[in-house]
Design an enzyme around this catalytic site. Structure first.
Site, PDB file in Angstrom:
ATOM      1  N   ILE A   1       0.818  -1.212   0.000  1.00 21.34           N
ATOM      2  CA  ILE A   1       0.000   0.000   0.000  1.00 21.34           C
ATOM      3  C   ILE A   1       0.856   1.268   0.000  1.00 21.34           C
ATOM      4  O   ILE A   1       0.352   2.369  -0.256  1.00 21.34           O
ATOM      5  CB  ILE A   1      -0.966   0.000   1.220  1.00 21.34           C
ATOM      6  CG1 ILE A   1      -2.189   0.880   0.945  1.00 21.34           C
ATOM      7  CG2 ILE A   1      -0.241   0.426   2.486  1.00 21.34           C
ATOM      8  CD1 ILE A   1      -3.112   0.352  -0.103  1.00 21.34           C
TER       9      ILE A   1
ATOM     10  N   TYR B   1     -10.957  -5.753   1.141  1.00 19.21           N
ATOM     11  CA  TYR B   1     -11.962  -6.513   1.880  1.00 19.21           C
ATOM     12  C   TYR B   1     -12.108  -5.889   3.267  1.00 19.21           C
ATOM     13  O   TYR B   1     -11.124  -5.662   3.964  1.00 19.21           O
ATOM     14  CB  TYR B   1     -11.486  -7.956   1.983  1.00 19.21           C
ATOM     15  CG  TYR B   1     -12.438  -8.922   2.663  1.00 19.21           C
ATOM     16  CD1 TYR B   1     -13.320  -9.695   1.919  1.00 19.21           C
ATOM     17  CD2 TYR B   1     -12.416  -9.092   4.045  1.00 19.21           C
ATOM     18  CE1 TYR B   1     -14.168 -10.611   2.534  1.00 19.21           C
ATOM     19  CE2 TYR B   1     -13.258  -9.998   4.671  1.00 19.21           C
ATOM     20  CZ  TYR B   1     -14.140 -10.757   3.911  1.00 19.21           C
ATOM     21  OH  TYR B   1     -14.978 -11.653   4.517  1.00 19.21           O
TER      22      TYR B   1
ATOM     23  N   ARG C   1       9.781  -3.894  -6.309  1.00 16.24           N
ATOM     24  CA  ARG C   1       9.361  -5.088  -5.574  1.00 16.24           C
ATOM     25  C   ARG C   1       9.838  -6.407  -6.174  1.00 16.24           C
ATOM     26  O   ARG C   1       9.673  -7.458  -5.554  1.00 16.24           O
ATOM     27  CB  ARG C   1       7.837  -5.095  -5.437  1.00 16.24           C
ATOM     28  CG  ARG C   1       7.298  -3.925  -4.630  1.00 16.24           C
ATOM     29  CD  ARG C   1       7.969  -3.812  -3.266  1.00 16.24           C
ATOM     30  NE  ARG C   1       7.397  -2.729  -2.457  1.00 16.24           N
ATOM     31  CZ  ARG C   1       7.735  -2.465  -1.202  1.00 16.24           C
ATOM     32  NH1 ARG C   1       8.666  -3.184  -0.615  1.00 16.24           N
ATOM     33  NH2 ARG C   1       7.166  -1.471  -0.551  1.00 16.24           N
TER      34      ARG C   1
END
Length: 301
Positions: free
Chosen positions: A111, A121, A222
């Site tokens: 994030i 969710y 990443r």
């Protein structure tokens, strides 16, 4: 198990009901659309939508009305030029939306990349599944002695087994307490409060939409060997998807970003001195010891 039988049935139903469209599509992406790719022990990633492809990058760069040029080599050459000179706007014309299931601690790293739209969710609204990430024993390592945020040597099988036992025990205990707090005939705690006792290896899910330029920035960071293994697994799968979606862009990305290295002005001076035949050491280079080590690591492969 990454997907339940019900989830698989839903995905198969969606894939079995194609929709006609006049917008440009990428056949390779159409083939993998909605398909879940299992990752880690319970996670997955799947593409739920995308817009544009290599031709959209070329179209935006030339502000043309067509898909690109008649010669694929010309489109590929333009994309390589754009990537080489870091022209980002044409790549922002393409977007992709992923459905990702991932451990909470991976989500908190993920994030940090803020140039995306995210809908996660909600554990305030729904109850999280009883699923936890337990690393493979080969991934359980000691703290690195040279990297304050990385792993070092792999621990012994006996130590790894003990660590796994602790992780599983604590996750199960916390989830059991979570269920006990949620029980309306028991403690009856609100979902938004009960969730705070869950461990960081619990799984969450989200939809993550991002443009191609920012996706490549995410992947460059990443997929790097210094990134944490668990998020790197997702990045590596996304690179495979990138190759199916925008093959020319992916090739240029690997050439000029993943396989490249940027030298500082000081490093370039050292290289020019070496090319001129001068013997340069770290002491005479003007570089810090760390800069020198990094430069040598790249040059020596």
């Amino acid at each position: 198990m990454a997907l339940t039988d019900e989830q698989r049935s839903e995905i198969e139903a969606v894939r079995a009901a194609p929709h006609q469209t006049v917008r440009p599509t990428v056949p390779a992406m159409e083939a993998l659309l909605f398909e879940p790719f299992p990752l880690l022990d319970h996670g997955f990633i799947r593409v739920v939508d995308y817009m544009g492809g290599d031709s959209a990058v070329v179209q935006a760069a030339r502000v043309s009305y067509g898909k690109g040029t008649k010669k694929t080599s010309e489109d590929a050459g333009l994309i390589r030029y754009l990537m080489r000179h870091r022209h980002s706007t044409p790549f922002e014309m393409c977007e992709i939306k992923f459905h990702v299931k991932l451990p909470l601690f991976v989500a908190r790293q993920w994030i940090r990349h803020r140039m995306a739209s995210v809908n996660e969710y909600s554990a305030r609204y729904s109850v999280l599944d009883k699923e936890f990430y337990l690393p493979d024993a080969t991934q359980i390592a000691a703290q690195s002695k040279v990297n304050n945020q990385g792993r070092g040597e792999t621990l012994s099988p006996e130590t790894a087994a003990e660590v796994l036992s602790i992780l599983q025990r604590d996750a199960l205990q916390c989830y059991g307490d979570y269920e006990r707090m949620l029980d309306p005939e028991g403690l009856g705690v609100a979902r938004e409060l009960a969730r705070i006792n869950l461990t960081l290896n619990a799984y969450t899910q989200w939809y993550w939409k991002i443009d191609l330029h920012n996706l490549m920035h995410f992947l460059a960071l990443r997929s790097d060997p210094h990134a944490q293994y668990e998020i790197r697994v997702y990045a590596q799968k996304m690179i495979e998807i990138l190759k199916a979606w925008v093959p020319h862009t992916a090739q240029a990305f690997e050439e000029y970003r993943l396989g490249a290295y940027s030298f500082s002005a000081g490093m370039l001076k050292v290289l020019r001195r070496r090319l001129a035949g001068e013997s340069v050491t770290q002491e005479t280079s003007g570089l810090t010891k760390r800069e020198w080590t990094e430069m040598q690591a790249v040059l020596e492969g």
